[in-house]
Write an enzyme that holds these catalytic residues in place. Structure first.
Site, PDB file in Angstrom:
ATOM      1  N   LYS A 477       0.887  -1.172   0.000  1.00 53.62           N
ATOM      2  CA  LYS A 477       0.000   0.000   0.000  1.00 53.62           C
ATOM      3  C   LYS A 477       0.919   1.215   0.000  1.00 53.62           C
ATOM      4  O   LYS A 477       1.671   1.434   0.951  1.00 53.62           O
ATOM      5  CB  LYS A 477      -0.875  -0.017   1.255  1.00 53.62           C
ATOM      6  CG  LYS A 477      -1.767   1.204   1.422  1.00 53.62           C
ATOM      7  CD  LYS A 477      -2.698   0.974   2.609  1.00 53.62           C
ATOM      8  CE  LYS A 477      -3.445   2.218   3.033  1.00 53.62           C
ATOM      9  NZ  LYS A 477      -4.238   1.968   4.255  1.00 53.62           N
ATOM     10  N   ASP A 479       1.311   4.967   0.240  1.00 56.06           N
ATOM     11  CA  ASP A 479       0.535   6.091   0.760  1.00 56.06           C
ATOM     12  C   ASP A 479       1.239   7.412   0.465  1.00 56.06           C
ATOM     13  O   ASP A 479       2.420   7.440   0.115  1.00 56.06           O
ATOM     14  CB  ASP A 479       0.361   5.901   2.277  1.00 56.06           C
ATOM     15  CG  ASP A 479      -0.969   6.409   2.776  1.00 56.06           C
ATOM     16  OD1 ASP A 479      -1.510   7.339   2.150  1.00 56.06           O
ATOM     17  OD2 ASP A 479      -1.456   5.902   3.803  1.00 56.06           O
ATOM     18  N   ASP A 549     -10.650   7.375   3.327  1.00 56.56           N
ATOM     19  CA  ASP A 549     -10.534   6.986   4.735  1.00 56.56           C
ATOM     20  C   ASP A 549     -11.911   6.929   5.386  1.00 56.56           C
ATOM     21  O   ASP A 549     -12.050   6.439   6.505  1.00 56.56           O
ATOM     22  CB  ASP A 549      -9.655   7.993   5.502  1.00 56.56           C
ATOM     23  CG  ASP A 549      -8.178   7.744   5.239  1.00 56.56           C
ATOM     24  OD1 ASP A 549      -7.838   6.705   4.643  1.00 56.56           O
ATOM     25  OD2 ASP A 549      -7.356   8.597   5.627  1.00 56.56           O
TER      26      ASP A 549
HETATM   27  C1  GLA Z   1      -3.501   7.336   5.632  1.00 59.05           C
HETATM   28  C2  GLA Z   1      -4.275   6.234   4.940  1.00 59.05           C
HETATM   29  C3  GLA Z   1      -4.774   5.239   5.969  1.00 59.05           C
HETATM   30  C4  GLA Z   1      -3.623   4.691   6.761  1.00 59.05           C
HETATM   31  C5  GLA Z   1      -2.836   5.828   7.389  1.00 59.05           C
HETATM   32  C6  GLA Z   1      -1.568   5.330   8.045  1.00 59.05           C
HETATM   33  O1  GLA Z   1      -4.326   8.139   6.397  1.00 59.05           O
HETATM   34  O2  GLA Z   1      -5.330   6.763   4.200  1.00 59.05           O
HETATM   35  O3  GLA Z   1      -5.473   4.205   5.342  1.00 59.05           O
HETATM   36  O4  GLA Z   1      -2.792   3.912   5.939  1.00 59.05           O
HETATM   37  O5  GLA Z   1      -2.453   6.790   6.421  1.00 59.05           O
HETATM   38  O6  GLA Z   1      -0.844   6.340   8.636  1.00 59.05           O
END
Ligand code: GLA
Length: 727
Positions: A477, A479, A549
């Site tokens: 993932k 980010d 989120d």
């Molecule tokens: C972001 C992502 C979440 C998670 C956090 C981790 O907010 O959208 O899904 O992975 O970072 O810090």
């Protein structure tokens, strides 16, 4: 699909079975736009160039004394600055002598089979028999600036891609101040502007507004796509609906500052420009250097917004998502974030995996918190070394324990970021983006790494490669949790600081390209505080992008339906979380309208919820092909209907249908049948729940019987699915 040039009329015609695009060479080499719309058989379209006599203040085009031809009115394919077209020009070049006048003239063309790649940029691809590309050559005789315009038409209907390559073939340096990827001039303003707006936790909300005279634009200056606007817009004819009417859809395959600009002139003719946002963009071209724009995608639909969406979906699945996982069955995952946040160790993750395995889940993602001394979001971004004390051993040992349970393992990264409280920052403070002499602004306690620098990218590639090769990692993932400010690179000279934003994006693409090539078996999912970098550029590398989120199932409907305007359902990251707004069934049904997965502590599920999860896992497998390869139909719009949200997947051979209804709020009349779409009228479909048999014609004209489906009164947040199969 064909591209033809008629020497007699000077007209190029690009045809697919869903659209025709035509342009022509006029007078002393003006490349003029003629037509973009449904297929037409005609070859002589010259009359379409004219839009009446021009007004007394408008200049003639240089070299043409024709009272019907002025660059102020007649549309060029790639209008440049300063030669009499007063609308937003596609190209503006600051010449060595200080002015910004450019007058491009046609010099020739080539037609090739297939679709060329764009250097350093994500772009659509196609086999030689799937696409044809026209390259048009233009030149400004005064400065020597040359432009190549690329147009690709795809056999697979309804799609045209465009990009431009600008070369300085003159003797002196020039500066690009604006270089859109494509310009489209349409002859009428009888359109509404459809676009996607939002913010964190409310991404991709659909809006439809009237087109107005003057300028409108959908832009990002965040250095990244951002959740506020998506690099997408559609012009929908005033009478166009979800199912009928003409719609032009435009997207940019790009993940940085973008602009989809519109200017409607006083004759009511809109111009759409698609490209890099010209604000904060300057690109120095020394003699012999060239610049390639990102790719614009244009879709034409005569079946309303739904037809446009399905064209985008097919096109992206087949010609943009280059990951092997675009076509391969993806693992069903559970992510640790909402289950544990930073509070986990190796044993807790193994416990998650054990529970997950019981439920039929394939892969566990270890989210943020596994590296450096990352116990909260204040520190350690950049220190991509495994925290073995926290995990209770090496990464390999942990992954082996999880694998031994029959569960694959995925890992979270935020490669572009750095916390001031990190070993990396202490060693390389100059690697963080900052304008000289200024204080760095923080967001989530973090700064951004200068991805324009090769040494930064090499460090990241080295650290990531070390970790990814040390254990059996099946998923990443990726980010990205803040946007760019104080944007400058200490490595670029002052005259190239205007290149920073684009070079940043090229740097991200370079790293993503290296990682995905080095680890082709890894499934990459993008994320940016949810859906903050949901764009076609990211889709090229990662076949799924975390949608938001916000995992509230009712709010997710608006977010996922909005994203579905242009992105395939198989790309929209959606998980069942512990959100209490609805029962677990509805959370599952909403997540099935996306990639599907879990974002909760499986150990905290009740026995009844565990049983529901097992059914959902079975449904995921049963409907996987239908959802990933089928046609998606939005039957209602959650931005317009506050009560019911209905949608449907239809298999490519129209023999199978999955219908879903979510009751957002109980409506007054919930007895009415719901009319389905896209079925074969002559087939007979059996509703597997009730056994009732309907013809496709009946389902489309009278509708699916749902009158008793929810009992006497449906509860807010209730939902159901119906699987109908033609035998
Ligand atoms: C972001 C992502 C979440 C998670 C956090 C981790 O907010 O959208 O899904 O992975 O970072 O810090």
């Amino acid at each position: 699909m064909s591209i033809r040039f008629d020497e007699q009329t000077g007209i190029f015609k690009l045809d697919t079975d869903k659209l025709t695009y035509a342009l022509g060479v006029f007078g002393p080499g003006y490349l003029t736009h003629l037509y973009f719309g449904p297929p037409v058989p005609d070859t002589d379209l010259r009359y379409l160039l004219y839009r009446g006599w021009f007004d007394s203040l408008s200049p003639y085009a240089p070299g043409v004394e024709d009272p019907l031809f002025s660059l102020d009115i007649n549309p060029l394919e790639y209008p440049a600055n300063g030669a009499g077209d007063f609308r937003i020009s596609a190209l503006s070049v600051r010449n060595a002598d200080g002015n910004s006048v450019t007058d491009l003239r046609y010099t020739g063309y080539t037609v090739t089979r297939g679709k060329p790649a764009l250097p350093g940029l994500p772009a659509a691809f196609a086999a030689e028999d799937e696409a044809e590309t026209l390259t048009l050559h233009l030149e400004d005789p005064v400065t020597g600036v040359r432009v190549q315009l690329l147009y690709t038409v795809f056999a697979e209907a309804g799609v045209l891609t465009r990009s431009a390559r600008i070369e300085n073939a003159g003797a002196a340096p020039v500066v690009l101040e604006r270089a859109y990827s494509a310009c489209f001039d349409l002859p009428t303003m009888n359109f509404d502007l459809v676009h996607l707006w939002g913010k964190w936790a409310k991404e991709n909300t659909t809006a439809r507004d009237p087109l107005m005279h003057g300028r409108q634009g959908i832009r990002s200056r965040r250095g990244m796509t951002g959740p506020n606007h998506n690099p997408f817009l559609a012009l929908a004819a005033k009478d166009a609906t979800e199912d009928t009417g003409e719609v032009y859809g435009f997207q940019l395959v790009y993940s940085g500052n973008f602009a989809l600009d519109l200017e409607t002139d006083t004759r009511g003719c809109p111009r759409v420009l698609v490209g890099i946002d010209p604000e904060d963009f300057r690109w120095l071209l020394e003699p012999g250097e060239s610049f390639t724009t990102p790719e614009a995608v244009a879709v034409f639909s005569d079946q309303g917004l739904g037809g446009m969406s399905r064209t985008f979906h097919r096109f992206y699945r087949n010609h943009l998502m280059r990951s092997p996982w675009a076509k391969k069955k993806r693992p069903l995952l559970i992510n640790s974030w909402e289950a544990a946040y930073f509070d986990f160790d190796g044993d807790k993750l193994v416990a998650f995996a054990r529970e997950a395995k019981e439920l039929g889940i394939d892969l566990l993602v270890m989210d943020d918190g596994w590296f450096g001394d990352r116990f909260d979001d204040h520190r350690a971004l950049g220190d991509w070394q495994v925290n073995e004390a926290k995990l209770g051993g090496t990464l390999k040992q942990l992954v082996d324990r999880v694998n031994a349970l029959g569960v694959q393992f995925g890992i979270w990264y935020e490669p572009e970021m750095i916390n001031p409280d990190s070993d990396l920052y202490r060693a390389h403070p100059d690697w963080a983006v900052c304008a000289p002499g200024r204080e760095k602004s923080l967001s989530r306690h973090q700064c951004v790494l200068d991805m324009t620098r090769r040494d930064v990218r090499d460090y990241l590639f080295g650290e990531m490669t070390r970790v990814l090769s040390s254990a059996n990692i099946a998923y990443i993932k990726w980010d990205c949790n803040r946007n760019l400010s104080e944007a400058a690179s200490l490595q670029l000279p002052p005259e190239r600081q205007g290149e920073f934003f684009h070079r940043y994006v090229l740097g991200v693409y370079d790293l993503m390209d290296r990682i995905t090539r080095a680890f082709p078996h890894i499934l990459l999912e993008n994320c940016s505080s949810g859906g903050g970098r949901f764009d076609p550029g990211m889709l090229y590398f990662s076949p799924q992008i975390w949608g938001s989120d916000n995992t509230d199932p009712i709010e997710r409907l608006t977010i996922q339906f909005g994203a579905s305007l242009c992105y395939p359902i198989s790309a929209i990251g959606a998980h069942v979380s512990a959100n209490p707004r609805t029962g677990i069934e509805t959370r599952g049904n909403v997540a099935l309208c996306g990639t599907f997965g879990y974002e909760l502590d499986p150990g905290k599920l009740t026995p009844a919820e565990k049983a529901a999860v097992k059914e959902q896992v079975a449904a995921y497998h049963r409907y996987y092909d239908l959802i990933h390869e089928g046609d998606f139909y939005r039957l209602t719009a959650p931005t317009e209907d506050p009560f019911l949200c209905d949608w449907e997947f239809v298999s490519p051979d129209r023999s199978e249908v999955l219908f879903t209804r979510v009751v957002m709020r109980r409506p007054d009349n919930f007895y009415q049948p719901r009319r389905l779409k896209g079925l074969d009228p002559d087939k007979f479909y059996t509703d597997e729940t009730t056994g009732q048999v309907y013809s496709g014609a009946l389902l489309m004209h009278a509708g699916l019987d749902l009158s008793l489906a929810f009992g006497r009164l449906p509860q807010d947040g209730a939902s159901l699915t119906r699987h109908l199969v033609a035998r």
